[in-house]
Design a protein around this motif. Structure first.
Motif, short mmCIF file in Angstrom:
data_model
loop_
_atom_site.label_atom_id
_atom_site.label_comp_id
_atom_site.label_asym_id
_atom_site.label_seq_id
_atom_site.Cartn_x
_atom_site.Cartn_y
_atom_site.Cartn_z
N LEU A 1 0.85 -1.19 0.00
CA LEU A 1 0.00 0.00 0.00
C LEU A 1 0.89 1.25 0.00
O LEU A 1 1.37 1.69 1.04
CB LEU A 1 -0.90 -0.05 1.24
N HIS A 2 1.10 1.81 -1.20
CA HIS A 2 2.01 2.95 -1.34
C HIS A 2 1.29 4.27 -1.11
O HIS A 2 0.23 4.51 -1.69
CB HIS A 2 2.58 3.00 -2.76
N ILE A 3 1.92 5.13 -0.32
CA ILE A 3 1.43 6.50 -0.19
C ILE A 3 1.57 7.16 -1.55
O ILE A 3 2.61 7.02 -2.21
CB ILE A 3 2.26 7.26 0.86
N GLN A 4 0.56 7.88 -1.99
CA GLN A 4 0.60 8.52 -3.31
C GLN A 4 1.33 9.86 -3.16
O GLN A 4 0.71 10.93 -3.13
CB GLN A 4 -0.81 8.67 -3.86
N ARG B 1 0.67 2.13 10.65
CA ARG B 1 2.02 1.59 10.86
C ARG B 1 2.74 1.67 9.53
O ARG B 1 2.20 1.23 8.51
CB ARG B 1 1.93 0.13 11.32
N LEU B 2 3.93 2.25 9.50
CA LEU B 2 4.66 2.38 8.24
C LEU B 2 5.61 1.20 8.07
O LEU B 2 6.16 0.69 9.05
CB LEU B 2 5.46 3.68 8.25
N ALA B 3 5.77 0.79 6.81
CA ALA B 3 6.73 -0.29 6.54
C ALA B 3 8.14 0.27 6.66
O ALA B 3 8.41 1.36 6.15
CB ALA B 3 6.49 -0.86 5.15
N PRO B 4 9.05 -0.45 7.31
CA PRO B 4 10.40 0.08 7.49
C PRO B 4 11.24 0.10 6.21
O PRO B 4 12.13 0.93 6.07
CB PRO B 4 11.02 -0.88 8.52
N ALA B 5 10.92 -0.77 5.26
CA ALA B 5 11.77 -0.88 4.06
C ALA B 5 10.96 -0.54 2.82
O ALA B 5 9.74 -0.69 2.80
CB ALA B 5 12.31 -2.30 3.96
N PRO B 6 11.63 -0.07 1.75
CA PRO B 6 10.91 0.21 0.51
C PRO B 6 10.38 -1.07 -0.15
O PRO B 6 10.84 -2.17 0.16
CB PRO B 6 11.96 0.88 -0.38
N CYS B 7 9.42 -0.90 -1.04
CA CYS B 7 8.78 -2.05 -1.70
C CYS B 7 9.70 -2.63 -2.77
O CYS B 7 10.50 -1.93 -3.38
CB CYS B 7 7.48 -1.59 -2.31
N SER C 1 9.67 4.25 -5.06
CA SER C 1 10.20 4.71 -3.78
C SER C 1 9.13 5.41 -2.95
O SER C 1 9.41 5.95 -1.90
CB SER C 1 11.41 5.61 -4.00
N PHE C 2 7.89 5.41 -3.44
CA PHE C 2 6.80 5.95 -2.62
C PHE C 2 6.69 5.07 -1.37
O PHE C 2 6.66 3.84 -1.46
CB PHE C 2 5.47 5.92 -3.38
N ARG C 3 6.64 5.72 -0.21
CA ARG C 3 6.65 4.95 1.05
C ARG C 3 5.43 4.03 1.18
O ARG C 3 4.39 4.28 0.58
CB ARG C 3 6.70 5.91 2.25
N VAL C 4 5.59 3.01 2.01
CA VAL C 4 4.56 1.98 2.12
C VAL C 4 3.94 1.98 3.52
O VAL C 4 4.65 2.07 4.53
CB VAL C 4 5.17 0.59 1.83
N ILE C 5 2.62 1.89 3.56
CA ILE C 5 1.90 1.75 4.82
C ILE C 5 1.74 0.25 5.09
O ILE C 5 1.16 -0.47 4.27
CB ILE C 5 0.52 2.43 4.74
N ALA C 6 2.28 -0.22 6.21
CA ALA C 6 2.18 -1.65 6.53
C ALA C 6 0.76 -1.98 6.98
O ALA C 6 0.24 -3.05 6.66
CB ALA C 6 3.18 -2.01 7.62
N ALA C 7 0.14 -1.08 7.72
CA ALA C 7 -1.23 -1.34 8.17
C ALA C 7 -1.94 -0.05 8.56
O ALA C 7 -1.32 0.87 9.08
CB ALA C 7 -1.21 -2.28 9.37
#
Ligand SMILES: [Zn+2]
Length: 442
Positions: free
Chosen positions: A268-271, A314-320, A325-331
């Motif tokens: 789930l990438h932040i836009q 909760r943000l994912a610690p590592a890129p997808c 490189s858009f950051r990822v939401i883990a949950a």
């Protein structure tokens, strides 16, 4: 769709695709900065509310401007939007549309919509035709991931329609809108004849469709399910995947903008080319959880600048691994309002995230098929359980009670007053599901 509009949608689609593949690191930051400066200059000139709100602040330092909240936006609606539309005017049009289920009316060429708030605070949104075209182009680019070779049929379930969603029709996508108020049998019939490749809807509705599919009343062959509007819990995602044998993705969107969309790899990438999200840690959290502050880099009719959202992420610690490189939401864990509180042994109270409550209940016994937890005061919890037909409810209930006791002890809290009831509370039609809910503020 008008031809000029269609051309805009396509143009936004193409540009959104380009940005997804090319904006990384410093280029992304520069892009956000440029868009923000252009937005702020416009907003300062056209929104009396923001002009006053920002008085004495340096607009170049926009990431530190004072924040706003939903209440502020609704209180100052007429001066907040850049078209001088009053709240009363907008509300009247929106409510009329909800009652008549005819969403073609607008004000001064702007689409009006009501957000589906769970509490009494409903949000109003105003969108211009240009913003609508941008939204449609971007969402198609981000949801489809690549242009389909053959026509794709998409079924979209929404609590209420607005003009916003009718835009994506024609071209390579055939799109059908289902009102969430449609009786389930009718929706099943409609889906059977439409045979969609992709279904979008809140997970509570997708769960009902999974029941129908499992009983062979519904017979659709999906490429993908997309969860919107409610928190998608892990156990629901697994079940949907199993029943429909397809991947289950998410769109995280609210009145304040299109915040995140799942990529082809399922993250789930932040836009980040649409919204600039900043994060605040949730106070005293044992694990890293944050709430977002949203700046929508595109919308100018109802500008969203440094808007505090109530959601816990909760943000994912590592890129997808997909390369973006858009950051990822883990949950997305739920809302800040739904933190539950229990008395600490050492005095004071400790807060528990909706996710902790979920695990405490679901992991207690595999025979639990669904649950709800409602807290009305600190140290109390009412748990509603649905269990599989062959399960002995008393056994399940005592397993849950034990799990609650153990979890509270583990967090050094005093034992709680726990009621456990058989069966779920009814979900009124058209309301969002919140499995963990705190009713009173204390
Ligand atoms: Zn990805």
């Amino acid at each position: 769709m008008k031809l000029s509009n269609a051309a805009q949608v396509v143009s936004h689609y193409v540009r959104a695709n380009w940005r997804w593949h090319h904006l990384h690191g410093a280029a992304l930051e520069r892009y956000q900065e440029q868009r923000a400066q252009r937005l702020l200059a416009y907003v300062e000139q056209h929104s009396p509310f923001y002009r006053q709100h920002w008085a004495g602040h340096d607009l170049h330092n926009w990431r530190h401007l004072p924040t706003i909240e939903k209440q502020t936006m609704m209180e100052h609606f007429a001066t907040f939007n850049t078209r001088g539309i009053s709240k009363e005017e907008a509300m009247e049009v929106a409510l009329q549309a909800e009652h008549s289920r005819d969403f073609s009316s607008n004000i001064a060429g702007l689409t009006v919509g009501l957000s589906s708030g769970t509490s009494g605070h409903r949000g109003l949104f105003l969108v211009s035709p240009q913003e609508q075209a941008a939204w449609a182009g971007v969402i198609v680019a981000r949801v489809l991931h690549r242009l389909p070779r053959s026509r794709v049929r998409v079924a979209f379930f929404l609590r209420s329609n607005s003009n916003l969603y009718e835009e994506i029709g024609g071209g390579p996508i055939q799109f059908r809108y289902f009102d969430l108020m449609t009786p389930l049998n009718d929706a099943v019939q409609g889906l059977n004849s439409f045979q969609p490749h992709i279904v979008l809807g809140p997970p509570s509705l997708l769960g009902l469709l999974a029941d129908e599919q499992a009983q062979a009343h519904l017979g659709i062959h999906l490429q993908r399910l997309i969860s919107i509007a409610e928190v998608l819990e892990e156990q629901d995602q697994r079940r949907l995947q199993a029943v429909f044998a397809c991947s289950v993705h998410q769109i995280y969107q609210c009145t304040e903008g299109l915040l995140a969309v799942s990529c082809a790899a399922g993250s789930l990438h932040i836009q980040e080319d649409l919204v600039a999200l900043q994060f605040e840690p949730v106070a005293n959290g044992p694990e890293e959880r944050v709430t977002p502050i949203v700046t929508d880099l595109w919308r100018t009719t109802q500008p969203i600048v440094r808007y505090r959202l109530n959601d816990i992420l909760r943000l994912a610690p590592a890129p997808c691994t997909c390369g973006s490189s858009f950051r990822v939401i883990a949950a997305i864990e739920g809302r800040n309002d739904d933190l539950c509180y229990f008395a600490a042994r050492t005095g004071g109270k400790r807060h528990f995230f909706p996710d902790t409550i979920r695990r405490m209940i679901l992991l207690a016994d595999a025979r639990i098929t669904d649950y709800q937890a409602v807290q009305q005061r600190c140290g109390q919890l009412r748990i509603h359980l649905a269990v599989s037909p062959d399960a002995n409810f008393d056994e399940v209930a005592s397993a849950v009670r034990k799990s609650v006791d153990e979890t509270l002890a583990q967090y050094d809290c005093r034992p709680a007053v726990v009621q456990i009831e058989e069966g779920l509370l009814p979900l009124p039609a058209g309301t969002k599901r919140r499995r963990v809910q705190r009713l009173a503020q204390d």
